[in-house]
Design a protein around this motif. Structure first.
Motif, mmCIF file in Angstrom:
data_model
loop_
_atom_site.group_PDB
_atom_site.id
_atom_site.type_symbol
_atom_site.label_atom_id
_atom_site.label_comp_id
_atom_site.label_asym_id
_atom_site.label_seq_id
_atom_site.Cartn_x
_atom_site.Cartn_y
_atom_site.Cartn_z
ATOM 1 N N TYR A 257 -31.235 -5.368 28.629
ATOM 2 C CA TYR A 257 -31.974 -4.802 27.501
ATOM 3 C C TYR A 257 -32.780 -3.580 27.948
ATOM 4 C CZ TYR A 257 -35.792 -3.954 24.312
ATOM 5 O OH TYR A 257 -36.687 -3.318 23.504
ATOM 6 N N GLU A 274 -39.863 -9.725 20.304
ATOM 7 C CA GLU A 274 -39.961 -11.191 20.285
ATOM 8 C C GLU A 274 -38.605 -11.848 20.555
ATOM 9 O OE1 GLU A 274 -41.279 -14.343 16.952
ATOM 10 O OE2 GLU A 274 -42.572 -12.564 17.096
ATOM 11 N N GLU A 275 -37.545 -11.263 20.006
ATOM 12 C CA GLU A 275 -36.208 -11.858 20.159
ATOM 13 C C GLU A 275 -35.761 -11.846 21.629
ATOM 14 O OE1 GLU A 275 -31.623 -11.311 18.554
ATOM 15 O OE2 GLU A 275 -32.975 -9.598 18.557
ATOM 16 N N ARG A 278 -37.697 -14.594 23.419
ATOM 17 C CA ARG A 278 -37.192 -15.924 23.054
ATOM 18 C C ARG A 278 -35.851 -16.202 23.724
ATOM 19 N NH1 ARG A 278 -33.626 -17.314 19.478
ATOM 20 N NH2 ARG A 278 -33.669 -15.300 18.413
ATOM 21 N N LYS A 279 -34.936 -15.237 23.654
ATOM 22 C CA LYS A 279 -33.595 -15.448 24.226
ATOM 23 C C LYS A 279 -33.647 -15.590 25.738
ATOM 24 C CE LYS A 279 -30.403 -13.599 20.801
ATOM 25 N NZ LYS A 279 -29.471 -12.520 20.456
ATOM 26 N N GLU A 282 -34.711 -19.074 26.449
ATOM 27 C CA GLU A 282 -33.608 -20.023 26.188
ATOM 28 C C GLU A 282 -32.616 -20.031 27.345
ATOM 29 O OE1 GLU A 282 -32.110 -18.691 22.435
ATOM 30 O OE2 GLU A 282 -33.735 -19.652 21.290
#
Length: 296
Positions: A257, A274-275, A278-279, A282
């Motif tokens: 990213y 935020e994504e 979060r990923k 995970e």
């Protein structure tokens, strides 16, 4: 999901060092290592933390340290807060699951990297020179190919905010002495090959990883962390396809990213959506579950 721990502040304990991820407290004869939820990429600490990351790294390290005890001793005294000195007990809610009481070893002045697949800086090196860290490799390898044999490629230990630099084995001999350097190389390759076979049965390819060693009572032991998503490239076996980058259960997702941004890879770090946070979390948790069969 636990409360994010970005930094610790234990006034009753003596802070010895704050690294990219770990806060280390000096307890006299021992050290307390607290793994926070900080994450770094390209040697820059991000502003945002990754939920449960400190827990995941601690549990994965403990799993691997146990697996490798027949090859080399490690620095763990206990990962159970109830076993820690009484001065630590008032901080138990923060320490639970993310801390280790460890032996106070003298760290070696090099990081010990082993590569079983060709990726990252190794791939860039190979494209430019046909070698990785001066080790000549066969022609015609593709990105993410498995190497004919794992290779040992040490690096310097950079100060916070600066970049590690790959060094030759000869340079490591200069830094550590011939006997220690040879032992470290042999142990590193043994650990990697055992771990690679264990991970393979769990659907994970360990493409490369980094170890740190120290001397304790005149004996070489393994310290710091052990084959976590911070110190390794973990790829899902079921989607492995050489010829390009691989999906991963590690911080490569975050690096990929960051590579899309107009950022010079120096502090200050760019804000993370935020994504992405979060990923990344995970992926770390998935690595823990796949390896150990247990999440949180």
């Amino acid at each position: 999901m636990s409360k994010l721990v970005l930094t610790t502040d234990f006034p009753d304990l003596k802070l010895a060092a704050r690294g990219k991820v770990r806060d280390i407290y000096d307890l006299g004869e021992t050290l307390l290592i607290v793994t926070t939820d900080r994450i770094s990429a390209f040697d820059v600490i991000m502003n945002e933390g990754i939920p449960d990351k400190g827990y995941v790294l601690t549990q994965i390290s403990a799993f691997w340290f146990r697996q490798m005890e027949d090859i080399i001793k490690n620095h763990i005294i206990s990962t159970e807060v109830k076993d820690f000195p009484s001065a630590c007990q008032k901080y138990a809610d923060i320490l639970e699951g993310r801390s280790m009481l460890v032996k106070k070893a003298k760290p070696l002045p090099a990081e010990c990297i082993v590569r079983g697949y060709i990726s990252g800086s190794g791939w860039k090196d190979y494209k430019a020179t046909g070698s990785i860290c001066g080790i000549k490799l066969p022609e015609g390898l593709k990105e993410s190919d498995r190497l004919p044999q794992p290779i040992f490629t040490p690096s310097t230990k950079a100060e916070l905010g600066t970049h590690d630099e790959n060094i030759s084995f000869e340079k490591m001999v200069e830094l550590c002495g011939k006997e220690t350097a040879e032992k470290v190389r042999d142990v590193t390759l043994k650990i990697y090959m055992k771990a690679r076979d264990i991970a393979d049965t769990k659907g994970i390819i360990i493409a490369d990883t980094k170890f740190e060693y120290g001397i304790y009572n005149g004996e070489l032991i393994i310290i710091d962390e052990c084959m976590t998503p911070d110190s390794s490239r973990f790829w899902p076996k079921d989607s492995y396809h050489p010829g390009g980058p691989q999906p991963s259960f590690d911080k490569q997702f975050l690096r990929d990213y960051l590579e899309t941004l107009d950022w010079n890879k120096s502090a200050p770090a760019p804000p993370l959506p935020e994504e992405i946070v979060r990923k990344t979390g995970e992926k770390y948790m998935e690595a823990l579950v796949k390896l150990t069969g247990k999440g949180k």
